[in-house]
Design a protein around this motif. Sequence first.
Motif, short mmCIF file in Angstrom:
data_model
loop_
_atom_site.label_atom_id
_atom_site.label_comp_id
_atom_site.label_asym_id
_atom_site.label_seq_id
_atom_site.Cartn_x
_atom_site.Cartn_y
_atom_site.Cartn_z
N ALA A 146 0.90 -1.14 -0.01
CA ALA A 146 0.05 0.07 -0.03
C ALA A 146 0.83 1.14 0.15
CB ALA A 146 -0.78 -0.06 1.28
N GLU A 147 1.99 1.24 0.82
CA GLU A 147 2.57 2.53 0.97
C GLU A 147 3.90 2.44 0.12
OE1 GLU A 147 1.81 4.89 2.92
OE2 GLU A 147 -0.36 3.59 3.52
N TRP A 148 4.47 1.46 -0.45
CA TRP A 148 5.70 1.54 -1.06
C TRP A 148 5.63 1.46 -2.68
CZ3 TRP A 148 8.44 -1.50 3.52
CH2 TRP A 148 8.43 -0.66 4.45
N GLU A 149 4.95 0.47 -2.85
CA GLU A 149 4.77 -0.12 -4.37
C GLU A 149 5.02 0.92 -5.51
OE1 GLU A 149 5.23 -3.65 -6.84
OE2 GLU A 149 5.07 -3.54 -4.79
N GLU A 150 3.82 1.60 -5.32
CA GLU A 150 3.54 2.84 -6.53
C GLU A 150 4.97 3.62 -6.65
OE1 GLU A 150 0.73 6.23 -8.04
OE2 GLU A 150 0.25 4.83 -6.24
N ARG A 151 5.50 4.16 -5.33
CA ARG A 151 6.58 5.08 -5.42
C ARG A 151 7.80 4.49 -5.84
NH1 ARG A 151 5.75 7.13 -0.87
NH2 ARG A 151 7.17 6.27 0.44
N ALA A 152 7.84 3.19 -5.42
CA ALA A 152 9.26 2.36 -5.88
C ALA A 152 9.20 2.21 -7.60
CB ALA A 152 9.27 1.24 -5.18
N ARG A 153 8.11 1.70 -8.05
CA ARG A 153 8.02 1.60 -9.33
C ARG A 153 8.27 2.92 -10.20
NH1 ARG A 153 6.61 -3.06 -11.31
NH2 ARG A 153 5.72 -4.56 -9.68
N HIS A 154 7.82 4.10 -9.75
CA HIS A 154 7.99 5.24 -10.44
C HIS A 154 9.57 5.52 -10.21
CE1 HIS A 154 7.66 9.51 -11.41
NE2 HIS A 154 8.51 9.88 -10.30
N ASN A 155 10.33 5.32 -9.01
CA ASN A 155 11.53 5.76 -8.74
C ASN A 155 12.40 4.93 -9.92
OD1 ASN A 155 11.50 7.58 -6.96
ND2 ASN A 155 11.60 6.18 -5.36
N LEU A 156 12.24 3.24 -9.94
CA LEU A 156 13.01 2.59 -10.68
C LEU A 156 12.66 2.83 -12.24
CD1 LEU A 156 11.73 -0.84 -8.95
CD2 LEU A 156 14.04 0.17 -8.93
N ALA A 157 11.40 3.46 -12.79
CA ALA A 157 11.20 3.78 -14.03
C ALA A 157 12.07 5.10 -14.43
CB ALA A 157 9.84 3.80 -14.32
N THR A 158 12.02 6.00 -13.28
CA THR A 158 12.83 7.21 -13.55
C THR A 158 14.06 6.84 -13.88
OG1 THR A 158 11.09 8.54 -12.53
CG2 THR A 158 13.25 9.68 -12.68
N GLU A 159 14.91 6.13 -12.88
CA GLU A 159 16.32 5.68 -13.08
C GLU A 159 16.52 5.05 -14.17
OE1 GLU A 159 19.89 3.39 -10.99
OE2 GLU A 159 17.96 3.30 -10.05
N LEU A 160 15.78 4.08 -14.74
CA LEU A 160 15.91 3.37 -16.03
C LEU A 160 16.03 4.34 -17.18
CD1 LEU A 160 16.27 0.73 -17.79
CD2 LEU A 160 13.82 0.44 -17.54
N GLU A 161 14.97 5.20 -17.26
CA GLU A 161 14.67 6.40 -18.25
C GLU A 161 16.11 7.09 -18.27
OE1 GLU A 161 12.01 9.89 -19.71
OE2 GLU A 161 11.36 8.94 -17.96
N LEU A 162 16.41 7.57 -17.30
CA LEU A 162 17.82 8.36 -17.18
C LEU A 162 18.98 7.64 -17.45
CD1 LEU A 162 17.18 9.90 -13.61
CD2 LEU A 162 17.22 11.34 -16.12
N LEU A 163 19.32 6.23 -17.28
CA LEU A 163 20.20 5.54 -17.73
C LEU A 163 20.20 5.49 -19.12
CD1 LEU A 163 20.60 2.48 -15.05
CD2 LEU A 163 22.20 4.23 -15.53
N THR A 164 19.08 4.86 -19.63
CA THR A 164 19.17 4.83 -20.95
C THR A 164 19.28 6.00 -22.03
OG1 THR A 164 16.71 4.77 -21.01
CG2 THR A 164 17.88 2.65 -21.03
#
Length: 263
Positions: free
Chosen positions: A240-258
């Motif tokens: 409830a508290e971590w899933e959505e924000r974690a996925r946003h962070n991971l997607a943002t890092e992936l976008e920045l990396l690529t």
Amino acid sequence: MTDHSHHTGAPRDTETDAELEPGTDAEAEAEAGAEAEAGIEAGADTGADAGLRDRWHDTLLAARAGAGGPDPLPYAENLLARWAEPQRRYHTTSHLRAVLEHVDTLAGHADDVQAVRLAAWFHDAVYRPDRSENEERSAALAERALTEAGVPDAVVAEVARLVRLTVTHAPAEGDRNGEVLCDADLAVLAGGPQEYGAYAARVREEYGFVPEDAFREGRAAVLRQLLGLPRLFRTPYGAAEWEERARHNLATELELLTSSAPG
């Protein structure tokens, strides 16, 4: 723990150090020497470390369930010295403290929260970023140290199982202790933008020996693997508290990396 939150895919050095080989006389001697010198190796006695020592003391006594045993302090000193080793940038006492605090948040979900807390102390106790067997060595250390410290065999076995579980962060359905430890360990993925950015930077520093292109490739593969999981967090609170924000962070890092990779 070389967990899925920061595997790079870099080649691993599989050479073993005699002083770290589980069950060898050399390691037993090294452990004894480390306990004797831990206070020096750990550096200054900060208030934060004092708080961790208090936590260790209380957790170990609770896990003993009234049984006697040796002084808890030397074990805390040995562990804190390990968490302060110079090759660490992310897997430091700050990470240990954060995982313990997240375990506190999730404590009501655990079947044996003291075993989970002990597993948090040991899950990165042996850590070399260029090695692949950190979890197994950490589990073996827990088995030796906790048995000597007077913890019942069943609890020792559960702690070692939990430490080994951090290889995959994939607890079985209904493994409530495993769900708490894995969620607490991965909660860093759900930090705010600055916190997550600092985490990602520390991971890169820890893998400073890996060339930039190889790191980007390996890190991007890890991020895609995480994003492909049906769920990152298994506890109700984590979901409830971590899933959505974690996925946003991971997607943002992936976008920045690529997007910033050299053409």
